[in-house]
Design a protein around this motif. Sequence first.
Motif, PDB file in Angstrom:
ATOM      1  N   PHE A 191      34.659  44.883  39.014  1.00  0.00           N
ATOM      2  CA  PHE A 191      35.790  44.046  39.398  1.00  0.00           C
ATOM      3  C   PHE A 191      35.526  43.448  40.778  1.00  0.00           C
ATOM      4  O   PHE A 191      35.333  44.168  41.752  1.00  0.00           O
ATOM      5  CB  PHE A 191      37.058  44.893  39.409  1.00  0.00           C
ATOM      6  CG  PHE A 191      38.298  44.184  39.877  1.00  0.00           C
ATOM      7  CD1 PHE A 191      38.608  42.900  39.440  1.00  0.00           C
ATOM      8  CD2 PHE A 191      39.183  44.817  40.743  1.00  0.00           C
ATOM      9  CE1 PHE A 191      39.755  42.259  39.862  1.00  0.00           C
ATOM     10  CE2 PHE A 191      40.334  44.188  41.172  1.00  0.00           C
ATOM     11  CZ  PHE A 191      40.619  42.901  40.734  1.00  0.00           C
ATOM     12  N   ILE A 192      35.515  42.115  40.855  1.00  0.00           N
ATOM     13  CA  ILE A 192      35.297  41.388  42.106  1.00  0.00           C
ATOM     14  C   ILE A 192      36.660  41.032  42.696  1.00  0.00           C
ATOM     15  O   ILE A 192      37.393  40.218  42.126  1.00  0.00           O
ATOM     16  CB  ILE A 192      34.452  40.123  41.879  1.00  0.00           C
ATOM     17  CG1 ILE A 192      33.109  40.477  41.232  1.00  0.00           C
ATOM     18  CG2 ILE A 192      34.247  39.382  43.204  1.00  0.00           C
ATOM     19  CD1 ILE A 192      32.243  41.414  42.061  1.00  0.00           C
ATOM     20  N   VAL A 193      36.998  41.639  43.842  1.00  0.00           N
ATOM     21  CA  VAL A 193      38.365  41.503  44.342  1.00  0.00           C
ATOM     22  C   VAL A 193      38.586  40.259  45.199  1.00  0.00           C
ATOM     23  O   VAL A 193      39.736  39.887  45.457  1.00  0.00           O
ATOM     24  CB  VAL A 193      38.798  42.753  45.140  1.00  0.00           C
ATOM     25  CG1 VAL A 193      38.618  44.005  44.298  1.00  0.00           C
ATOM     26  CG2 VAL A 193      38.041  42.870  46.449  1.00  0.00           C
ATOM     27  N   ASP A 194      37.511  39.604  45.656  1.00  0.00           N
ATOM     28  CA  ASP A 194      37.689  38.420  46.497  1.00  0.00           C
ATOM     29  C   ASP A 194      37.901  37.143  45.689  1.00  0.00           C
ATOM     30  O   ASP A 194      37.769  36.045  46.218  1.00  0.00           O
ATOM     31  CB  ASP A 194      36.476  38.237  47.430  1.00  0.00           C
ATOM     32  CG  ASP A 194      36.553  39.153  48.643  1.00  0.00           C
ATOM     33  OD1 ASP A 194      37.585  39.822  48.793  1.00  0.00           O
ATOM     34  OD2 ASP A 194      35.592  39.195  49.423  1.00  0.00           O
ATOM     35  N   GLY A 195      38.226  37.270  44.410  1.00  0.00           N
ATOM     36  CA  GLY A 195      38.528  36.121  43.578  1.00  0.00           C
ATOM     37  C   GLY A 195      40.004  35.813  43.611  1.00  0.00           C
ATOM     38  O   GLY A 195      40.582  35.580  44.674  1.00  0.00           O
ATOM     39  N   ILE A 196      40.668  35.877  42.469  1.00  0.00           N
ATOM     40  CA  ILE A 196      42.066  35.469  42.411  1.00  0.00           C
ATOM     41  C   ILE A 196      42.995  36.434  43.134  1.00  0.00           C
ATOM     42  O   ILE A 196      44.119  36.076  43.465  1.00  0.00           O
ATOM     43  CB  ILE A 196      42.543  35.253  40.955  1.00  0.00           C
ATOM     44  CG1 ILE A 196      42.434  36.540  40.131  1.00  0.00           C
ATOM     45  CG2 ILE A 196      41.762  34.140  40.302  1.00  0.00           C
ATOM     46  CD1 ILE A 196      43.005  36.401  38.731  1.00  0.00           C
ATOM     47  N   LEU A 197      42.544  37.666  43.396  1.00  0.00           N
ATOM     48  CA  LEU A 197      43.364  38.621  44.152  1.00  0.00           C
ATOM     49  C   LEU A 197      42.931  38.720  45.610  1.00  0.00           C
ATOM     50  O   LEU A 197      43.331  39.649  46.323  1.00  0.00           O
ATOM     51  CB  LEU A 197      43.301  40.013  43.508  1.00  0.00           C
ATOM     52  CG  LEU A 197      43.937  40.157  42.122  1.00  0.00           C
ATOM     53  CD1 LEU A 197      43.882  41.616  41.667  1.00  0.00           C
ATOM     54  CD2 LEU A 197      45.368  39.658  42.107  1.00  0.00           C
ATOM     55  N   GLY A 198      42.141  37.772  46.062  1.00  0.00           N
ATOM     56  CA  GLY A 198      41.584  37.828  47.407  1.00  0.00           C
ATOM     57  C   GLY A 198      42.615  37.968  48.511  1.00  0.00           C
ATOM     58  O   GLY A 198      42.378  38.651  49.507  1.00  0.00           O
ATOM     59  N   GLN A 199      43.774  37.340  48.349  1.00  0.00           N
ATOM     60  CA  GLN A 199      44.788  37.394  49.405  1.00  0.00           C
ATOM     61  C   GLN A 199      45.297  38.811  49.650  1.00  0.00           C
ATOM     62  O   GLN A 199      45.750  39.142  50.746  1.00  0.00           O
ATOM     63  CB  GLN A 199      45.952  36.461  49.058  1.00  0.00           C
ATOM     64  CG  GLN A 199      45.596  34.981  49.135  1.00  0.00           C
ATOM     65  CD  GLN A 199      46.790  34.088  48.867  1.00  0.00           C
ATOM     66  OE1 GLN A 199      47.814  34.526  48.371  1.00  0.00           O
ATOM     67  NE2 GLN A 199      46.661  32.810  49.207  1.00  0.00           N
ATOM     68  N   ALA A 200      45.196  39.657  48.645  1.00  0.00           N
ATOM     69  CA  ALA A 200      45.651  41.039  48.802  1.00  0.00           C
ATOM     70  C   ALA A 200      44.683  41.872  49.634  1.00  0.00           C
ATOM     71  O   ALA A 200      45.011  42.996  50.020  1.00  0.00           O
ATOM     72  CB  ALA A 200      45.843  41.683  47.430  1.00  0.00           C
TER      73      ALA A 200
END
Length: 282
Positions: free
Chosen positions: A243-252
Amino acid sequence: MSDFPRLSDLAADYDAILCDVWGVIRDGSDLLPEALDALRCYRAQGGMVVLVSNSPRRASSLETFLKQMGSGEDVWDSAVSSGEATHALLESRAPGPAFKLGPDWDDALYEGTGLEFAKLEDAAFISCTGLFDWETETPDDYTDLLTEAKLRRLDLICANPDIVVQFGDGLRYCAGALAQKYQEMGGTAIMAGKPHPPIYDLAYREIERLRGERLDKARVLAIGDGPHTDIQGAQSEGVDALFIVDGILGQAFEAGFDADKAAALLAEDGLAARYCAPKLVW
């Protein structure tokens, strides 16, 4: 091992990668060189990379697009797309007619389907590749159109199940947001892209065709940034996920990468990934 899993840490455990595009190797406006290099290094060690994208483009069009952006020729072995899987669905419903919902730049999807198009009141179903104008519109702008479609009991075939996609530093609504709204209104939406089986079936066939042998899912790694597309799809298919977290959930994660937080966010929706990382690197 680094403070988050790098592809070099995982490569020996997997024969093939199913790699998302937007949010992993592209941020919506630019390619991500570190991610491209990671896939190159993986392939140089004998691994196979199949791009698995919810783009409404046909797979060949997607590959050409990425190469024109400067990806190079050595990043992946093959590609499958939601557009490719959806093309087969649309072809099976020809000549329709269909109401075309989406921007004109997606029209290449319809080449060879034999579909005809009509106004909503004369259509047999809706083919949706996205919002007409994703820069200014939201799904709420489509309430009246979808209400009429529901009254007419029209199926909505969604060429891109993504709800949102990363676009530079922001997010843009995709066709999946309209499909979701239509389903919430009681309408029927049909999707072939992630997390649904048709696109994975295409990917597996590509791997087996190129490798010349049967696929062992235990040796496949899915990489993506979409909880409800990439991670849910991998979970349903029984393959490991990064799971790459700096994509669509990057702001979190503006305060920094936190693996426990990433796992907790997935768990809120009953999802889990074997690995989490801020970005794809070798």
